[in-house]
Design a protein around this motif. Structure first.
Motif, PDB file in Angstrom:
ATOM      1  N   LYS A   1     -15.823   0.641   7.250  1.00  0.00           N
ATOM      2  CA  LYS A   1     -15.895  -0.155   6.028  1.00  0.00           C
ATOM      3  C   LYS A   1     -16.863   0.449   5.010  1.00  0.00           C
ATOM      4  CE  LYS A   1     -15.343  -4.589   6.059  1.00  0.00           C
ATOM      5  NZ  LYS A   1     -15.473  -6.054   6.165  1.00  0.00           N
ATOM      6  N   LEU A   2     -17.854   1.203   5.483  1.00  0.00           N
ATOM      7  CA  LEU A   2     -18.909   1.695   4.600  1.00  0.00           C
ATOM      8  C   LEU A   2     -19.299   3.115   4.973  1.00  0.00           C
ATOM      9  CD1 LEU A   2     -21.309   1.141   2.528  1.00  0.00           C
ATOM     10  CD2 LEU A   2     -22.606   0.410   4.526  1.00  0.00           C
ATOM     11  N   SER A   3     -19.518   3.922   3.951  1.00  0.00           N
ATOM     12  CA  SER A   3     -20.082   5.264   4.144  1.00  0.00           C
ATOM     13  C   SER A   3     -21.417   5.327   3.414  1.00  0.00           C
ATOM     14  CB  SER A   3     -19.152   6.336   3.563  1.00  0.00           C
ATOM     15  OG  SER A   3     -17.949   6.396   4.273  1.00  0.00           O
ATOM     16  N   ILE A   4     -22.425   5.837   4.103  1.00  0.00           N
ATOM     17  CA  ILE A   4     -23.720   6.095   3.482  1.00  0.00           C
ATOM     18  C   ILE A   4     -23.768   7.586   3.207  1.00  0.00           C
ATOM     19  CG2 ILE A   4     -26.228   6.031   3.743  1.00  0.00           C
ATOM     20  CD1 ILE A   4     -24.272   3.878   6.046  1.00  0.00           C
ATOM     21  N   LEU A   5     -23.904   7.966   1.951  1.00  0.00           N
ATOM     22  CA  LEU A   5     -23.933   9.363   1.541  1.00  0.00           C
ATOM     23  C   LEU A   5     -25.388   9.786   1.403  1.00  0.00           C
ATOM     24  CD1 LEU A   5     -21.235   9.195  -1.300  1.00  0.00           C
ATOM     25  CD2 LEU A   5     -20.907   9.227   1.181  1.00  0.00           C
TER      26      LEU A   5
ATOM     27  N   ASP B   1     -18.062  -1.341  11.097  1.00  0.00           N
ATOM     28  CA  ASP B   1     -18.417   0.044  11.393  1.00  0.00           C
ATOM     29  C   ASP B   1     -18.751   0.787  10.105  1.00  0.00           C
ATOM     30  OD1 ASP B   1     -18.167  -0.011  14.171  1.00  0.00           O
ATOM     31  OD2 ASP B   1     -15.999   0.270  14.049  1.00  0.00           O
ATOM     32  N   PHE B   2     -19.696   1.698  10.214  1.00  0.00           N
ATOM     33  CA  PHE B   2     -20.076   2.528   9.076  1.00  0.00           C
ATOM     34  C   PHE B   2     -20.339   3.944   9.576  1.00  0.00           C
ATOM     35  CE2 PHE B   2     -24.007   0.635  10.656  1.00  0.00           C
ATOM     36  CZ  PHE B   2     -24.844   1.736  10.778  1.00  0.00           C
ATOM     37  N   GLN B   3     -20.390   4.868   8.626  1.00  0.00           N
ATOM     38  CA  GLN B   3     -20.734   6.252   8.957  1.00  0.00           C
ATOM     39  C   GLN B   3     -21.796   6.747   7.984  1.00  0.00           C
ATOM     40  OE1 GLN B   3     -17.413   8.914   8.456  1.00  0.00           O
ATOM     41  NE2 GLN B   3     -16.994   8.236   6.375  1.00  0.00           N
ATOM     42  N   LEU B   4     -22.575   7.684   8.447  1.00  0.00           N
ATOM     43  CA  LEU B   4     -23.578   8.358   7.628  1.00  0.00           C
ATOM     44  C   LEU B   4     -23.090   9.789   7.411  1.00  0.00           C
ATOM     45  CD1 LEU B   4     -26.361   8.754   6.284  1.00  0.00           C
ATOM     46  CD2 LEU B   4     -27.295   9.143   8.584  1.00  0.00           C
TER      47      LEU B   4
ATOM     48  N   ILE C   1     -20.859  14.638  -4.546  1.00  0.00           N
ATOM     49  CA  ILE C   1     -19.409  14.682  -4.749  1.00  0.00           C
ATOM     50  C   ILE C   1     -18.701  15.160  -3.480  1.00  0.00           C
ATOM     51  CG2 ILE C   1     -17.565  15.857  -6.029  1.00  0.00           C
ATOM     52  CD1 ILE C   1     -19.489  15.750  -8.483  1.00  0.00           C
ATOM     53  N   LYS C   2     -19.266  16.142  -2.797  1.00  0.00           N
ATOM     54  CA  LYS C   2     -18.680  16.630  -1.537  1.00  0.00           C
ATOM     55  C   LYS C   2     -18.581  15.491  -0.521  1.00  0.00           C
ATOM     56  CE  LYS C   2     -20.294  20.420   0.542  1.00  0.00           C
ATOM     57  NZ  LYS C   2     -21.090  21.280   1.435  1.00  0.00           N
ATOM     58  N   ALA C   3     -19.648  14.718  -0.373  1.00  0.00           N
ATOM     59  CA  ALA C   3     -19.641  13.600   0.574  1.00  0.00           C
ATOM     60  C   ALA C   3     -18.658  12.519   0.122  1.00  0.00           C
ATOM     61  CB  ALA C   3     -21.046  13.023   0.715  1.00  0.00           C
ATOM     62  N   TYR C   4     -18.611  12.258  -1.167  1.00  0.00           N
ATOM     63  CA  TYR C   4     -17.698  11.241  -1.705  1.00  0.00           C
ATOM     64  C   TYR C   4     -16.245  11.628  -1.437  1.00  0.00           C
ATOM     65  CZ  TYR C   4     -15.396   8.104  -4.967  1.00  0.00           C
ATOM     66  OH  TYR C   4     -14.570   7.153  -5.513  1.00  0.00           O
ATOM     67  N   LYS C   5     -15.909  12.888  -1.613  1.00  0.00           N
ATOM     68  CA  LYS C   5     -14.537  13.345  -1.357  1.00  0.00           C
ATOM     69  C   LYS C   5     -14.190  13.264   0.130  1.00  0.00           C
ATOM     70  CE  LYS C   5     -13.974  16.429  -5.305  1.00  0.00           C
ATOM     71  NZ  LYS C   5     -13.813  17.842  -5.728  1.00  0.00           N
ATOM     72  N   TYR C   6     -15.162  13.431   0.985  1.00  0.00           N
ATOM     73  CA  TYR C   6     -14.940  13.380   2.432  1.00  0.00           C
ATOM     74  C   TYR C   6     -14.676  11.954   2.917  1.00  0.00           C
ATOM     75  CZ  TYR C   6     -15.632  13.876   7.419  1.00  0.00           C
ATOM     76  OH  TYR C   6     -15.450  13.844   8.784  1.00  0.00           O
ATOM     77  N   MET C   7     -15.386  10.997   2.347  1.00  0.00           N
ATOM     78  CA  MET C   7     -15.319   9.620   2.838  1.00  0.00           C
ATOM     79  C   MET C   7     -13.975   8.972   2.537  1.00  0.00           C
ATOM     80  SD  MET C   7     -17.420   7.402   0.064  1.00  0.00           S
ATOM     81  CE  MET C   7     -16.178   6.232  -0.420  1.00  0.00           C
ATOM     82  N   ASP C   8     -13.654   7.965   3.335  1.00  0.00           N
ATOM     83  CA  ASP C   8     -12.438   7.195   3.144  1.00  0.00           C
ATOM     84  C   ASP C   8     -12.715   5.751   3.549  1.00  0.00           C
ATOM     85  OD1 ASP C   8      -9.812   6.554   2.588  1.00  0.00           O
ATOM     86  OD2 ASP C   8      -9.082   7.161   4.571  1.00  0.00           O
TER      87      ASP C   8
END
Length: 158
Positions: A6-10, A35-38, A79-86
């Protein structure tokens, strides 16, 4: 990789070996019912940052490390992390910052889930800075209250 995130921490990072463990620990201590990812982007650090990240990656499946082969600077790493997240939500946390409230992410997502007219959640932060001055005080303690962007929706209601 974790399913149904549900959440990504960049977390962009460059030569933050002194601070990154505390930042990562503050994310991993979060109590959530989702669930979240870092996602940490390392900008070609020359210190032990990458080794610290690898040690954490061995311990948790919540951590994704995206290293760079050359220095790209801050914005390119975000931007790299933002493009990776979904994920439907994301936030940015600097590698030398940390959460103090173990329920911070839960409160933020709960607010956004209950208030669909909002696309940004912000919270007060405290920045403590200590330094020497040439005036009558040897140590100057400055406390700054700022309103900083913390959690926002990937797509707003607009």
């Amino acid at each position: 990789m974790i399913k149904n995130l549900k959440l990504s921490i960049l977390m962009p990072s460059y030569n933050k070996e002194k601070y990154i463990s505390e930042a990562i620990d503050s994310v991993l201590m979060q109590k959530t019912d989702f669930d979240f990812q870092l996602i940490v982007t390392d900008d070609c650090s020359t210190d032990a940052t990458l080794q610290i990240l690898e040690d954490y990656r061995q311990k948790t499946n919540k951590l994704v490390v995206l290293p760079s082969s050359s220095n790209q600077r801050l914005l390119a790493n975000i931007i790299k992390a933002y493009k990776y997240m979904d994920t439907p939500y994301f936030c940015c946390l600097d590698a030398d910052d940390y959460y103090t409230d173990e329920n911070f992410l839960q409160k933020a997502v709960d607010f956004l889930e209950k208030n669909s007219e909002y696309s940004i959640y912000a919270a007060n932060t405290v920045n403590l800075s200590f330094g020497r001055t040439s005036n009558q005080y040897n140590i100057l303690k400055r406390i700054f209250w700022t309103l900083r962007l913390r959690i926002c929706c990937k797509e707003g209601p607009y």
